[in-house]
Write a protein that holds these residues in place. Structure first.
Motif, PDB file in Angstrom:
ATOM      1  N   CYS A 117       0.964  -1.058  -0.257  1.00 35.99           N
ATOM      2  CA  CYS A 117       0.104  -0.186  -0.135  1.00 35.99           C
ATOM      3  C   CYS A 117       0.764   1.138  -0.113  1.00 35.99           C
ATOM      4  CB  CYS A 117      -0.794   0.003   1.165  1.00 35.99           C
ATOM      5  SG  CYS A 117      -2.603  -0.226   1.053  1.00 35.99           S
ATOM      6  N   LEU A 118       1.851   1.198   0.785  1.00 35.31           N
ATOM      7  CA  LEU A 118       2.851   2.447   1.005  1.00 35.31           C
ATOM      8  C   LEU A 118       3.426   2.791  -0.338  1.00 35.31           C
ATOM      9  CD1 LEU A 118       4.696   1.507   4.225  1.00 35.31           C
ATOM     10  CD2 LEU A 118       3.085   3.584   3.677  1.00 35.31           C
ATOM     11  N   ASN A 119       3.609   1.891  -1.463  1.00 34.73           N
ATOM     12  CA  ASN A 119       4.169   2.094  -2.684  1.00 34.73           C
ATOM     13  C   ASN A 119       2.986   2.333  -3.748  1.00 34.73           C
ATOM     14  OD1 ASN A 119       7.242   1.678  -2.570  1.00 34.73           O
ATOM     15  ND2 ASN A 119       6.205  -0.001  -1.242  1.00 34.73           N
ATOM     16  N   ALA A 120       1.734   2.508  -3.282  1.00 33.90           N
ATOM     17  CA  ALA A 120       0.656   2.691  -4.301  1.00 33.90           C
ATOM     18  C   ALA A 120      -0.249   3.872  -4.101  1.00 33.90           C
ATOM     19  CB  ALA A 120      -0.017   1.179  -4.322  1.00 33.90           C
ATOM     20  N   VAL A 121      -0.612   3.948  -2.787  1.00 37.34           N
ATOM     21  CA  VAL A 121      -1.543   5.051  -2.567  1.00 37.34           C
ATOM     22  C   VAL A 121      -1.186   5.945  -1.110  1.00 37.34           C
ATOM     23  CG1 VAL A 121      -3.461   3.788  -3.251  1.00 37.34           C
ATOM     24  CG2 VAL A 121      -2.867   3.497  -0.945  1.00 37.34           C
ATOM     25  N   PRO A 122      -1.612   6.942  -1.051  1.00 40.07           N
ATOM     26  CA  PRO A 122      -1.322   7.831   0.286  1.00 40.07           C
ATOM     27  C   PRO A 122      -1.754   7.093   1.434  1.00 40.07           C
ATOM     28  CG  PRO A 122      -2.174   9.337  -1.326  1.00 40.07           C
ATOM     29  CD  PRO A 122      -2.563   7.869  -1.745  1.00 40.07           C
ATOM     30  N   VAL A 123      -0.952   6.698   2.337  1.00 37.23           N
ATOM     31  CA  VAL A 123      -1.751   6.064   3.654  1.00 37.23           C
ATOM     32  C   VAL A 123      -1.375   6.913   5.024  1.00 37.23           C
ATOM     33  CG1 VAL A 123      -1.283   4.170   5.005  1.00 37.23           C
ATOM     34  CG2 VAL A 123      -0.783   3.904   2.617  1.00 37.23           C
TER      35      VAL A 123
ATOM     36  N   GLN B  66      -5.888  17.656   5.459  1.00 39.44           N
ATOM     37  CA  GLN B  66      -5.181  18.531   4.753  1.00 39.44           C
ATOM     38  C   GLN B  66      -4.169  17.857   4.047  1.00 39.44           C
ATOM     39  OE1 GLN B  66      -3.862  22.008   6.947  1.00 39.44           O
ATOM     40  NE2 GLN B  66      -2.960  23.029   4.948  1.00 39.44           N
ATOM     41  N   PHE B  67      -3.373  16.949   4.731  1.00 38.63           N
ATOM     42  CA  PHE B  67      -2.502  16.193   4.110  1.00 38.63           C
ATOM     43  C   PHE B  67      -2.698  15.405   2.715  1.00 38.63           C
ATOM     44  CE2 PHE B  67       1.354  13.743   4.238  1.00 38.63           C
ATOM     45  CZ  PHE B  67       1.265  12.271   3.568  1.00 38.63           C
ATOM     46  N   LEU B  68      -3.973  14.902   2.836  1.00 42.28           N
ATOM     47  CA  LEU B  68      -4.440  14.195   1.444  1.00 42.28           C
ATOM     48  C   LEU B  68      -4.462  15.154   0.260  1.00 42.28           C
ATOM     49  CD1 LEU B  68      -6.692  11.614   3.075  1.00 42.28           C
ATOM     50  CD2 LEU B  68      -4.406  11.122   2.022  1.00 42.28           C
ATOM     51  N   SER B  69      -4.425  16.642   0.702  1.00 42.38           N
ATOM     52  CA  SER B  69      -5.066  17.463  -0.378  1.00 42.38           C
ATOM     53  C   SER B  69      -3.898  17.723  -1.203  1.00 42.38           C
ATOM     54  CB  SER B  69      -5.700  18.865   0.203  1.00 42.38           C
ATOM     55  OG  SER B  69      -4.624  19.461   0.969  1.00 42.38           O
ATOM     56  N   TYR B  70      -2.701  17.384  -0.602  1.00 43.29           N
ATOM     57  CA  TYR B  70      -1.472  17.847  -1.673  1.00 43.29           C
ATOM     58  C   TYR B  70      -1.346  16.628  -2.705  1.00 43.29           C
ATOM     59  CZ  TYR B  70      -1.019  21.420   1.884  1.00 43.29           C
ATOM     60  OH  TYR B  70      -1.051  22.436   2.769  1.00 43.29           O
TER      61      TYR B  70
ATOM     62  N   TRP C 163      -0.274   6.493  -9.804  1.00 41.04           N
ATOM     63  CA  TRP C 163      -0.381   6.562 -11.215  1.00 41.04           C
ATOM     64  C   TRP C 163      -1.172   7.908 -11.625  1.00 41.04           C
ATOM     65  CZ3 TRP C 163      -1.141   2.504  -8.228  1.00 41.04           C
ATOM     66  CH2 TRP C 163      -0.333   1.192  -8.385  1.00 41.04           C
ATOM     67  N   GLU C 164      -1.182   8.863 -10.905  1.00 35.74           N
ATOM     68  CA  GLU C 164      -1.724  10.098 -10.937  1.00 35.74           C
ATOM     69  C   GLU C 164      -0.977  11.410 -10.702  1.00 35.74           C
ATOM     70  OE1 GLU C 164      -6.400   8.986  -9.877  1.00 35.74           O
ATOM     71  OE2 GLU C 164      -5.387  10.647  -9.027  1.00 35.74           O
ATOM     72  N   LEU C 165      -0.923  12.360 -11.076  1.00 36.58           N
ATOM     73  CA  LEU C 165      -0.370  13.548 -10.832  1.00 36.58           C
ATOM     74  C   LEU C 165      -1.027  14.226  -9.650  1.00 36.58           C
ATOM     75  CD1 LEU C 165       0.346  15.405 -13.997  1.00 36.58           C
ATOM     76  CD2 LEU C 165       1.916  14.398 -12.612  1.00 36.58           C
ATOM     77  N   PRO C 166      -0.432  15.004  -8.669  1.00 36.71           N
ATOM     78  CA  PRO C 166      -1.053  15.792  -7.630  1.00 36.71           C
ATOM     79  C   PRO C 166      -1.898  16.841  -8.110  1.00 36.71           C
ATOM     80  CG  PRO C 166       1.490  15.787  -7.389  1.00 36.71           C
ATOM     81  CD  PRO C 166       1.056  15.145  -8.739  1.00 36.71           C
ATOM     82  N   PRO C 167      -3.152  17.069  -7.486  1.00 39.85           N
ATOM     83  CA  PRO C 167      -4.301  17.708  -8.022  1.00 39.85           C
ATOM     84  C   PRO C 167      -3.663  19.189  -7.710  1.00 39.85           C
ATOM     85  CG  PRO C 167      -4.560  17.028  -5.418  1.00 39.85           C
ATOM     86  CD  PRO C 167      -3.502  16.406  -5.909  1.00 39.85           C
TER      87      PRO C 167
ATOM     88  N   ALA D 125       3.218  22.455   0.686  1.00 36.61           N
ATOM     89  CA  ALA D 125       2.861  23.929   0.460  1.00 36.61           C
ATOM     90  C   ALA D 125       2.071  23.968  -0.931  1.00 36.61           C
ATOM     91  CB  ALA D 125       4.061  24.769   0.728  1.00 36.61           C
ATOM     92  N   ARG D 126       1.682  25.204  -1.299  1.00 35.83           N
ATOM     93  CA  ARG D 126       1.343  25.371  -2.766  1.00 35.83           C
ATOM     94  C   ARG D 126       2.133  26.502  -3.305  1.00 35.83           C
ATOM     95  NH1 ARG D 126      -2.061  22.103  -4.500  1.00 35.83           N
ATOM     96  NH2 ARG D 126      -3.420  20.824  -3.033  1.00 35.83           N
ATOM     97  N   LEU D 127       2.565  26.515  -4.385  1.00 28.07           N
ATOM     98  CA  LEU D 127       3.461  27.443  -5.323  1.00 28.07           C
ATOM     99  C   LEU D 127       2.464  27.848  -6.633  1.00 28.07           C
ATOM    100  CD1 LEU D 127       5.756  29.144  -5.637  1.00 28.07           C
ATOM    101  CD2 LEU D 127       6.946  27.359  -6.858  1.00 28.07           C
ATOM    102  N   CYS D 128       1.505  28.861  -6.467  1.00 27.80           N
ATOM    103  CA  CYS D 128       0.667  29.228  -7.483  1.00 27.80           C
ATOM    104  C   CYS D 128      -0.276  28.076  -7.681  1.00 27.80           C
ATOM    105  CB  CYS D 128       1.441  29.505  -8.745  1.00 27.80           C
ATOM    106  SG  CYS D 128       2.300  30.989  -8.517  1.00 27.80           S
ATOM    107  N   GLY D 129      -0.829  27.199  -6.651  1.00 25.02           N
ATOM    108  CA  GLY D 129      -1.836  26.237  -6.846  1.00 25.02           C
ATOM    109  C   GLY D 129      -0.954  24.727  -6.935  1.00 25.02           C
ATOM    110  N   HIS D 130       0.314  24.676  -7.416  1.00 24.76           N
ATOM    111  CA  HIS D 130       0.965  23.402  -7.610  1.00 24.76           C
ATOM    112  C   HIS D 130       1.348  23.024  -6.015  1.00 24.76           C
ATOM    113  CE1 HIS D 130       1.778  23.752 -11.967  1.00 24.76           C
ATOM    114  NE2 HIS D 130       1.712  25.030 -11.768  1.00 24.76           N
ATOM    115  N   SER D 131       1.051  21.548  -5.907  1.00 20.70           N
ATOM    116  CA  SER D 131       1.614  20.966  -4.820  1.00 20.70           C
ATOM    117  C   SER D 131       3.214  21.164  -4.733  1.00 20.70           C
ATOM    118  CB  SER D 131       1.306  19.633  -4.689  1.00 20.70           C
ATOM    119  OG  SER D 131      -0.167  19.313  -4.268  1.00 20.70           O
TER     120      SER D 131
END
Lengths: 519, 74
Positions: free
Chosen positions: A164-170, A249-253, A259-263, A321-327
């Motif tokens: 799991c630790l290598n696939a999804v945020p835990v 909040q942790f998950l929001s970054y 397999w996806e980019l950060p939001p 943190a966010r830099l102009c919206g980017h994680s």
């Protein structure tokens, strides 16, 4: 049963659904509340978006009939399901402490084992809310029904947690006493938080007294005062509600999975005063410190900074943190702790943080004031160099984009913790770069000249001044050792331009990491 | 009137106090200077109050968490 009607079955579904939610019963729930704690169902509802919980296996449990034929249903003492956080899907799970102190009954054990499997199968972030001590010596069947040992072909219990630790945020929270297997599971996370009334231990006071003859309370063993500084948890929070907020909040970054980019979020400028204050924040007296968190406030999007592990290895700050919206991941030196030098604990924190950013494709911005590895007897006894080398290896092989802003010192082996090959390097006018700090360097190399001089103090000062000039950023810029020297107020704009250009390559690097994430 | 013990949040050698017994201290105000790794680092009071007792003196080595000062708040 031959004479059973379909509506009997329909009624039984509804009855079992009702009984399945009762947990340990009213009295047990009342006791949980009296201890200042929420039930697992309240916790899951507290961390998830309203009305988003879709339970998995709500009818798992065991049942019998009373002499009057009434259904007596004992639910599984582990709750699991799908939900949403910030509108994004996830899995939420945890022990039901109101039943057998969370020590799993057979149905509870099955749902517990399935938790990581379902997160992996659906590739969704996993949130575990822990309170419990794991298996009892009597096994999941209780004192009267000894459980069979696991067969030899049963998977290693930790394997799905490690995958799991290598696939999804835990993400895990300790919301009460957590010991045994739940404690190991808690630690097998990317982010771990505990409340002030929680404890995390490998073995409780009774076991410790039996094995070591030492009498300690569970707070003394594994309470928040111990673990805020031990590095076991990232953060200690006041109460359960605060834990839910930190998790959300942790998950929001981060993306749902590797397999996806950060939001990306809407951009938000820093406070104008915070940005303006950057021009004069570094004192011209090189012995004076400054507050690097104020530097962060002047660069990143307002309200976006999420620091983790502040009390462990405090000379190194790790934050999202966010830099102009980017994680982005932020790694900053805090000069107020041993001049920001890299300690054994700081290096462990940095290594883990860099691996976390690498895993989820998060670019890293580092604010550099690095005098090098920590020196001295305690530092050597702590194997600082080994932990430092681990951090350096993680940094050197990191392939996410890095940008470095040299605030002041950039020295020694520690400097390599801030610039993997290809880093975009900006320097402030206050930057000083070199192999070792001027003061130490001069004292060693010119000892004889200094001791022989009529005024040794003045001679040393003169030599230090001379070498400080060699370490000036202008000389470095002339040698093309930086991409540019900037006015501090230009930092955000230059980094915004960088992330705009550097970000797109991440789309070509999705998927699982080339290394195994080690909790 | 309640007494609060202010502890060093950083480790280092105590260089000087910038307050004396009887002074009024604001939350966030610097009250002492530490030296560590050639850097001078201010210690900041987390709370408002009057300085009741200074517990250490210049040249003492402080560990993180060592008590350094007692303040009283009304």
């Amino acid at each position: 049963m031959a004479d059973e009607q379909p509506q009997d079955r329909a009624a039984e579904i509804n009855e079992r659904r009702r009984l399945g939610k009762l947990q340990g019963g009213d009295e047990a729930v009342r006791k949980q509340h009296a201890r200042g704690k929420l039930t697992i169902r309240e916790r899951i509802l507290g961390v998830l978006d309203a009305e988003s919980f879709s339970e998995i296996g709500p009818l798992a449990g065991s049942s019998e009939r009373s002499d009057a034929g009434e259904l007596i249903f004992t639910p599984a003492n582990f709750v699991l399901g799908f939900g949403r956080i910030g509108g994004r899907r996830c899995i939420a799970a945890g022990e039901d402490f109101t039943m057998n102190a969370g020590s799993p009954n057979p149905a509870g054990l099955r749902k517990s084992i399935y938790t990581e499997e379902v997160a992996l199968r659906y590739r969704l972030p996993l949130v575990r809310l822990h309170e419990g001590s794991g298996a009892s010596i009597t096994g999941s069947g209780g004192k009267n029904a000894p459980t069979l040992p696991e067969p030899v072909y049963a998977p290693n219990r930790f394997e799905s947690m490690a995958r799991c630790l290598n696939a999804v945020p835990v993400v895990s929270a300790a919301l009460g006493a957590v010991a045994g297997l739940p404690a190991g599971r808690l630690a097998a996370s990317h982010y771990t938080v505990m409340t002030r009334s929680a404890q995390i231990l490998a073995g409780g006071p009774a076991l410790v007294e039996r094995a070591l003859g030492v009498k300690v309370t569970k707070e003394e063993l594994g309470g928040p005062d111990i673990h805020a500084r031990s590095g076991l948890v990232d953060d200690v929070v006041e109460d359960e509600k605060a834990a839910f907020e930190r998790i959300r909040q942790f998950l929001s970054y981060l993306p749902h999975n590797v397999w996806e980019l950060p939001p990306k979020a809407p951009p938000r400028d820093p406070l104008a005063e915070a940005a303006g204050a950057l021009e004069t924040i570094v004192p011209s007296n090189r012995r004076r410190t400054y507050d690097v968190r104020k530097v962060m406030d002047g660069i990143f999007d307002q309200f976006s900074i999420f620091e983790m592990g502040r009390r462990f290895g405090p000379g190194q700050i790790t934050a999202f943190a966010r830099l102009c919206g980017h994680s982005v991941g932020v790694f900053a030196s805090d000069p107020r702790h041993y001049a920001g030098s890299l300690t054994a604990e700081g290096a462990q924190k940095v290594r883990r943080f860099v691996d976390l950013c690498q895993l989820f494709h998060v670019p890293i911005v580092t604010l550099v004031d690095e005098p090098g590895f920590m020196i001295g007897p305690e530092a050597e006894a702590a194997a600082t160099i080994r932990h430092g080398a681990a951090a350096l290896a993680a940094v050197a092989l990191s392939t996410v984009p890095w940008a470095s802003v040299i605030i002041r010192k950039s020295m020694g082996l520690g400097a390599y913790a801030h610039k993997p090959t290809g880093t975009f390097v900006l320097a402030w006018p206050s930057a000083e770069s070199g192999a070792i700090p001027v003061e130490g360097g001069v004292a060693i190399a010119f000892k004889r000249e200094i001791d022989a001089a009529p005024d040794p103090g003045a001679k040393r000062a003169e030599l230090e001044e001379q070498f400080a000039t060699l370490q000036s950023p202008f000389r470095q810029a002339e040698a093309f050792a930086f991409h540019d020297i900037i006015h501090p107020v230009e930092t955000r704009a230059r980094l915004a331009e960088w992330i705009d250009m550097a970000g797109p390559k991440l789309a070509g690097e999705l998927g699982p990491p080339r290394f195994g994430f080690r909790p | 009137m309640s007494e609060t013990t202010i502890r060093a949040e950083l480790a280092g050698r105590l260089l000087s106090f910038s307050v004396s017994e009887g002074d009024l201290l604001e939350a966030g105000q610097d009250f002492a200077l530490l030296e560590a790794m050639k850097m001078e680092i201010p210690l900041t009071s987390p709370a408002r109050g009057t300085v009741a007792r200074l517990l250490r003196q210049p040249d003492d080595t402080l560990a993180e968490g060592d008590p350094v000062m007692v303040i009283v708040s009304a």
